[in-house]
Design an enzyme around this catalytic site. Structure first.
Site, PDB file in Angstrom:
ATOM      1  N   ARG A 144       9.052  41.644  41.047  1.00  0.00           N
ATOM      2  CA  ARG A 144       8.273  40.593  41.123  1.00  0.00           C
ATOM      3  C   ARG A 144       8.517  39.775  39.924  1.00  0.00           C
ATOM      4  NH1 ARG A 144       2.513  42.906  42.755  1.00  0.00           N
ATOM      5  NH2 ARG A 144       3.616  45.134  41.906  1.00  0.00           N
ATOM      6  N   THR A 169       6.032  57.555  42.334  1.00  0.00           N
ATOM      7  CA  THR A 169       5.522  57.860  41.068  1.00  0.00           C
ATOM      8  C   THR A 169       5.354  59.278  40.899  1.00  0.00           C
ATOM      9  OG1 THR A 169       3.467  57.536  41.625  1.00  0.00           O
ATOM     10  CG2 THR A 169       4.215  55.504  40.573  1.00  0.00           C
ATOM     11  N   ASN A 186       3.013  42.852  36.133  1.00  0.00           N
ATOM     12  CA  ASN A 186       3.876  43.013  37.580  1.00  0.00           C
ATOM     13  C   ASN A 186       4.733  41.797  37.746  1.00  0.00           C
ATOM     14  OD1 ASN A 186       2.997  45.645  38.632  1.00  0.00           O
ATOM     15  ND2 ASN A 186       0.891  44.598  38.673  1.00  0.00           N
ATOM     16  N   LYS A 198      21.571  25.482   3.974  1.00  0.00           N
ATOM     17  CA  LYS A 198      21.978  26.529   4.798  1.00  0.00           C
ATOM     18  C   LYS A 198      22.782  27.564   3.839  1.00  0.00           C
ATOM     19  CE  LYS A 198      26.160  28.208   6.514  1.00  0.00           C
ATOM     20  NZ  LYS A 198      27.586  28.193   5.729  1.00  0.00           N
ATOM     21  N   ALA A 255      11.069  53.411  35.305  1.00  0.00           N
ATOM     22  CA  ALA A 255      12.230  53.406  35.885  1.00  0.00           C
ATOM     23  C   ALA A 255      12.460  52.296  36.976  1.00  0.00           C
ATOM     24  CB  ALA A 255      12.368  54.567  36.892  1.00  0.00           C
ATOM     25  N   ALA A 295      24.635   6.150  -6.961  1.00  0.00           N
ATOM     26  CA  ALA A 295      24.405   6.309  -5.687  1.00  0.00           C
ATOM     27  C   ALA A 295      25.598   5.905  -4.932  1.00  0.00           C
ATOM     28  CB  ALA A 295      23.647   5.274  -5.495  1.00  0.00           C
ATOM     29  N   TYR A 346      21.645  17.394   3.209  1.00  0.00           N
ATOM     30  CA  TYR A 346      22.087  18.655   3.739  1.00  0.00           C
ATOM     31  C   TYR A 346      22.740  19.337   2.569  1.00  0.00           C
ATOM     32  CZ  TYR A 346      25.348  22.043   5.757  1.00  0.00           C
ATOM     33  OH  TYR A 346      25.957  23.102   6.053  1.00  0.00           O
ATOM     34  N   ASN A 384      30.827  21.087   3.080  1.00  0.00           N
ATOM     35  CA  ASN A 384      31.363  22.420   2.814  1.00  0.00           C
ATOM     36  C   ASN A 384      32.449  22.847   3.673  1.00  0.00           C
ATOM     37  OD1 ASN A 384      29.220  21.978   4.817  1.00  0.00           O
ATOM     38  ND2 ASN A 384      28.587  24.271   4.541  1.00  0.00           N
ATOM     39  N   TYR A 385      32.774  22.072   4.738  1.00  0.00           N
ATOM     40  CA  TYR A 385      33.704  22.618   5.725  1.00  0.00           C
ATOM     41  C   TYR A 385      34.889  21.416   5.917  1.00  0.00           C
ATOM     42  CZ  TYR A 385      35.463  24.470  10.458  1.00  0.00           C
ATOM     43  OH  TYR A 385      36.078  24.886  11.188  1.00  0.00           O
TER      44      TYR A 385
END
Length: 471
Positions: free
Chosen positions: A21, A84, A233, A356, A16, A428, A371, A391-392
């Site tokens: 500290r 306590t 503590n 990803k 509880a 390339a 990537y 991809n986006y």
């Protein structure tokens, strides 16, 4: 004589406190140790001694503690934190229908082991005492309460360090803060404990003197394992506890056949499993529910979180988050595998590569500076240096499909959604915006068909087409 009948066992865990500290808004017992809330370690230890029920006394951030610990436990909320003894008194209604022994523990003592608790419980039953305290011969623990014994060896009282006179302070035996008691003793004497002290609190330690004065025997079990008595503590204590738990984890792994080159710089969380003959190099962190196979080499300076790694895999200077690497693949140096990435058997992901939500097929290579996101790369395909899957489109993510044995030339941009057929190749620097048929060669910006890859390897002027470096 102590009873030989099976004796039910319950537990009360005091959780509880605010932990001033710690200087944190988080509940003290929820501060993480090796990736898990501190409180979980004491709950694990209690499972080892097979308690019938556990009552968590909660107060500060009570809802947070309930949410994290879940419905498997009973909860008693100490709305006014009056010490306590008051905390244990708050828990007793949850044991109203229970008859047996009760372990009373602090939630900020994560290093207590199931073995020590079992030893305390066994000693309590064997002695026949009404209350048994875990103690140690450790005068160096200057802030711990001193144990004062009666001539017959039973405990008369516990004197807190700040209240000791010189003779009491010179006593060597100290209270470590773990108790095993008959539940009837708690019901009878806890309500009698007063709060006539500077803090106006009800102290659990006062139970000892009260019971002893009433002729109820109080015993003690001395342990030599001082390390397990460390309470947390403040943040420095938290770090020290983490060091101990990590050392224990690495020790178990090494006994199971794992080589840890430098335990001082290696961190492994409790949920991790590592197969034998795997070598862990300095600076490696394994977290979550990670599973590592046999014969792997991990590190140096590698972080693996919630990932699965097969057998004979080599990973160096890399980060894996919720990824899968199959047998005999290599990753790194300086690779980043993001969630839902799967690296097939014998595949290679090289330096400065980010993967990803993608599958890299068996034996495929993504050697450097690339990537690959939201893609499927077929087996034995080669992804040249500097390749990216675009991809986006600013609104949605799209897939890139690269067939078996395809050759993607250096600095190629694959603008998704796009499909590269099996055995196809790009020159390339190409920007591929349309699907490429199997076996075809495309080049340029945007990429255009040149000829089939399986035709003559040289153009009409006798020069080989510029497709980028194969690695």
């Amino acid at each position: 004589m102590p009873s030989q009948e099976p004796t039910p066992l319950a537990s009360i865990v005091l959780a509880a406190g605010k932990g001033t500290r710690m200087k944190s808004e988080r509940a003290k017992v929820l501060h993480p140790l090796l990736g898990r809330p501190m409180l979980f370690y004491i709950l694990d230890a209690l499972q080892e001694v097979q308690v019938e029920r556990t009552v968590l006394v909660i107060g500060h951030e009570a809802d947070q503690v309930r949410q994290v610990c879940g419905p498997a436990h009973r909860y008693a909320e100490q709305t006014l934190q009056r010490g306590t003894g008051h905390a244990v008194l708050t828990a007793l209604p949850s044991l109203e229908d229970f008859e047996g022994r009760v372990l009373i523990l602090y939630g900020d003592m994560p290093l207590l082991t199931g073995a020590i608790l079992q030893e305390l419980y066994a000693a309590h039953l064997a002695s026949g005492d009404d209350l048994t305290i875990l103690t140690a011969d450790a005068p160096e623990l200057r802030d711990f309460g001193r144990i004062v014994r009666l001539p017959d060896g039973h405990v008369e009282r516990i004197v807190e360090a700040r209240d000791c006179d010189p003779a009491e302070y010179a006593l060597r035996e100290v209270n470590l803060g773990a108790y095993c008691a008959k539940v009837g003793l708690l019901r009878e004497f806890l309500p009698r404990i007063g709060s006539q002290n500077a803090q106006n609190e009800i102290y659990l330690t006062d139970l000892v003197a009260l019971a002893s004065a009433a002729g109820r025997p109080v015993g003690a079990l001395q342990t030599a394992d001082l390390e397990s008595s460390l309470g947390v503590n403040n943040r420095a204590d938290l770090a020290q506890a983490g060091l101990v738990l990590n050392r224990r984890m690495l020790h178990r792994m090494m006994l199971d056949g794992v080589t840890v080159l430098d335990p001082g710089s290696t961190w492994v969380e409790p949920g991790v499993r590592v197969g034998p003959d795997t070598e862990i190099l300095p600076g490696t962190m394994l977290s979550g529910q990670t599973v590592i196979g046999t014969g792997c080499v991990l590190g140096p300076h590698t972080r693996v979180v919630d990932s699965r790694v097969g057998n004979r895999v080599r990973i160096q200077h890399s980060v894996l988050l919720q990824a899968e690497v199959e047998d005999e693949a290599t990753v790194g140096p300086f690779a980043y595998l993001r969630p839902d990435s799967r690296i097939g058997p014998g595949a290679r992901v090289g330096d400065f590569v980010e993967i990803k939500n993608s599958v890299i097929g068996a034996g495929a290579k993504v050697p450097h500076l690339s990537y690959v996101g939201d893609a499927e790369v077929g087996s034995r395909a080669n992804i040249g240096c500097g390749t990216i899957t675009c991809n986006y489109d600013g609104t949605a993510k799209h897939r890139t499909l690269i067939g078996e044995g395809a050759f993607i030339g250096s600095n190629t941009s694959l603008v998704a959604p796009v499909r590269i057929g099996a055995g196809a190749a790009t020159g390339a620097g190409s920007v591929v915006v349309r699907d490429v048929p199997a076996g075809a060669l495309v080049a340029g910006v945007p990429a255009r068909p040149m000829h089939r890859r399986d035709e003559a390897c040289h153009s009409a002027d006798g020069q080989a087409p510029n497709r980028g470096e194969e690695s």
